[in-house]
Design an enzyme around this catalytic site. Sequence first.
Site, PDB file in Angstrom:
ATOM      1  N   SER A  84     -24.966 -20.901 -40.035  1.00 32.22           N
ATOM      2  CA  SER A  84     -25.769 -19.689 -39.859  1.00 32.22           C
ATOM      3  C   SER A  84     -26.101 -19.388 -38.398  1.00 32.22           C
ATOM      4  O   SER A  84     -26.801 -18.422 -38.118  1.00 32.22           O
ATOM      5  CB  SER A  84     -27.083 -19.858 -40.637  1.00 32.22           C
ATOM      6  OG  SER A  84     -27.646 -21.122 -40.336  1.00 32.22           O
ATOM      7  N   THR A 186     -31.504 -18.444 -39.426  1.00 36.96           N
ATOM      8  CA  THR A 186     -31.626 -18.347 -37.971  1.00 36.96           C
ATOM      9  C   THR A 186     -32.461 -19.498 -37.418  1.00 36.96           C
ATOM     10  O   THR A 186     -33.416 -19.920 -38.046  1.00 36.96           O
ATOM     11  CB  THR A 186     -32.350 -17.022 -37.659  1.00 36.96           C
ATOM     12  OG1 THR A 186     -31.542 -15.966 -38.152  1.00 36.96           O
ATOM     13  CG2 THR A 186     -32.612 -16.852 -36.189  1.00 36.96           C
ATOM     14  N   THR A 204     -28.624 -16.601 -33.898  1.00 36.28           N
ATOM     15  CA  THR A 204     -28.102 -16.558 -35.271  1.00 36.28           C
ATOM     16  C   THR A 204     -26.686 -15.988 -35.320  1.00 36.28           C
ATOM     17  O   THR A 204     -26.277 -15.269 -34.397  1.00 36.28           O
ATOM     18  CB  THR A 204     -29.008 -15.651 -36.140  1.00 36.28           C
ATOM     19  OG1 THR A 204     -28.655 -15.783 -37.511  1.00 36.28           O
ATOM     20  CG2 THR A 204     -28.892 -14.191 -35.746  1.00 36.28           C
ATOM     21  N   ARG A 214     -22.832  -4.987 -37.723  1.00 34.64           N
ATOM     22  CA  ARG A 214     -24.242  -5.103 -38.115  1.00 34.64           C
ATOM     23  C   ARG A 214     -24.998  -6.027 -37.163  1.00 34.64           C
ATOM     24  O   ARG A 214     -24.543  -7.108 -36.809  1.00 34.64           O
ATOM     25  CB  ARG A 214     -24.324  -5.648 -39.541  1.00 34.64           C
ATOM     26  CG  ARG A 214     -25.749  -5.790 -40.095  1.00 34.64           C
ATOM     27  CD  ARG A 214     -26.308  -7.170 -39.915  1.00 34.64           C
ATOM     28  NE  ARG A 214     -27.576  -7.375 -40.634  1.00 34.64           N
ATOM     29  CZ  ARG A 214     -28.340  -8.461 -40.493  1.00 34.64           C
ATOM     30  NH1 ARG A 214     -27.978  -9.422 -39.680  1.00 34.64           N
ATOM     31  NH2 ARG A 214     -29.457  -8.570 -41.167  1.00 34.64           N
ATOM     32  N   VAL A 215     -26.174  -5.602 -36.757  1.00 34.54           N
ATOM     33  CA  VAL A 215     -27.059  -6.430 -35.937  1.00 34.54           C
ATOM     34  C   VAL A 215     -28.370  -6.570 -36.692  1.00 34.54           C
ATOM     35  O   VAL A 215     -28.897  -5.599 -37.227  1.00 34.54           O
ATOM     36  CB  VAL A 215     -27.287  -5.768 -34.558  1.00 34.54           C
ATOM     37  CG1 VAL A 215     -28.394  -6.473 -33.798  1.00 34.54           C
ATOM     38  CG2 VAL A 215     -25.993  -5.783 -33.743  1.00 34.54           C
ATOM     39  N   GLY A 216     -28.892  -7.778 -36.740  1.00 34.62           N
ATOM     40  CA  GLY A 216     -30.145  -8.017 -37.451  1.00 34.62           C
ATOM     41  C   GLY A 216     -31.346  -7.990 -36.523  1.00 34.62           C
ATOM     42  O   GLY A 216     -31.306  -7.415 -35.421  1.00 34.62           O
ATOM     43  N   ASP A 217     -32.396  -8.607 -36.957  1.00 37.10           N
ATOM     44  CA  ASP A 217     -33.645  -8.637 -36.178  1.00 37.10           C
ATOM     45  C   ASP A 217     -33.594  -9.617 -35.005  1.00 37.10           C
ATOM     46  O   ASP A 217     -34.325  -9.467 -34.022  1.00 37.10           O
ATOM     47  CB  ASP A 217     -34.803  -9.061 -37.087  1.00 37.10           C
ATOM     48  CG  ASP A 217     -34.561 -10.458 -37.667  1.00 37.10           C
ATOM     49  OD1 ASP A 217     -33.502 -10.664 -38.308  1.00 37.10           O
ATOM     50  OD2 ASP A 217     -35.392 -11.359 -37.453  1.00 37.10           O
ATOM     51  N   THR A 237     -37.365 -15.249 -39.492  1.00 38.02           N
ATOM     52  CA  THR A 237     -36.093 -15.540 -40.142  1.00 38.02           C
ATOM     53  C   THR A 237     -36.109 -14.792 -41.471  1.00 38.02           C
ATOM     54  O   THR A 237     -37.165 -14.395 -41.954  1.00 38.02           O
ATOM     55  CB  THR A 237     -35.903 -17.053 -40.334  1.00 38.02           C
ATOM     56  OG1 THR A 237     -34.629 -17.291 -40.939  1.00 38.02           O
ATOM     57  CG2 THR A 237     -36.978 -17.664 -41.210  1.00 38.02           C
ATOM     58  N   GLY A 238     -34.947 -14.608 -42.027  1.00 35.49           N
ATOM     59  CA  GLY A 238     -34.887 -13.889 -43.294  1.00 35.49           C
ATOM     60  C   GLY A 238     -34.106 -12.592 -43.152  1.00 35.49           C
ATOM     61  O   GLY A 238     -33.330 -12.425 -42.208  1.00 35.49           O
ATOM     62  N   GLY A 240     -33.070  -9.490 -41.920  1.00 36.98           N
ATOM     63  CA  GLY A 240     -33.373  -8.817 -40.660  1.00 36.98           C
ATOM     64  C   GLY A 240     -33.825  -7.376 -40.832  1.00 36.98           C
ATOM     65  O   GLY A 240     -34.699  -6.898 -40.109  1.00 36.98           O
TER      66      GLY A 240
END
Length: 329
Positions: A84, A186, A204, A214-217, A237-238, A240
């Site tokens: 991850s 993450t 992450t 795609r980009v997360g938080d 974490t989780g 995003g």
Amino acid sequence: MERRKFIKNTAWGTLALGSLQACADNGVGVPVNVKRGANVLISTWNHGLAANEEAWKVMGEGKSALDAVEAGVRITEADPKVSSVGYGGFPDRDGVVTLDACIMDHKSNAGSVAFLQDIMHPVSVARKVMEDTPHVMLVGEGAREFALNSGFEAQNLLTPEAEKAYKKWLETADYKPVINIENHDTISMLALDAEGNLSGACTTSGAAWKMHGRVGDSPLIGAGLFVDNEVGGAAATGLGEAIIKTAGSAMVVELMRQGKSPQEACEEIVERIHNIYKDLPDLEYLQVGFIALSKSGETGSYCLRPGFNYAVCNETEGNRLIDAGFKMQ
Ligand code: SD4
């Protein structure tokens, strides 16, 4: 690491012990209270233990919280068994490993990279963005070029194990971001150093099988990470998307500024996210978890569903994994 050995292994551990307050018993979600001036680390998930160990060593050498968080999360980035983060991270739906990371120091300097490919240590590239450019964030090919020009080497980050998992996923190619089950976790770390300064890092490979691009938080300052040296730091974490939409980590820090403890602040943001999602079908696969560290060394954590754990490290109790309190089953 066994506690006694852990303390003995740090050159300054014994000295520091004498000046510490007693710590509260740290059961699930119960904050640890440590007097200012003591080193404290908090990291997400069980890979936080190894990351903390490295970060602790770095702070033991008298280096800053910033150096500690970078060195700590690099351990996770380089671990091919962690599917991850960094090398060995699961790819997106096109089979490409893309990485997101950010770092923030006690002067509110921040650096970030997103959608970065072929570079094993995005957190160090993020630090370079912070220190060597007038910008906060570089993405994609620009971030990669910057990394290569800064001396980072390009390499294939898709391990045979991750490729095998990807091929298995391709058999159905059904995407549902089931956090904790997909195991896309993450590493976020917050550190308080002996100078009383806070820093944080977050890195992450994001949601496995995500859409390409795609980009997360995690690389977003204020979402995946926020540090305010007057108050404290927080990291997430989780899923995003849920964290971005609530400005999660910045909100936790702001709640702390308004007088909430790190624990109370983490609980409140999870409550808010739950309120937003509670009537939506997305709730079925939603997980979010937060960690927080105050300027005085108090820690807190909370998540939506059981399964999230975090590693806390300080002089009195060594490096320990704790199950976070949760809102719902
Ligand atoms: C993301 N927040 O990319 C990351 C993934 C994660 O536990 O932390 N999963 O949305």
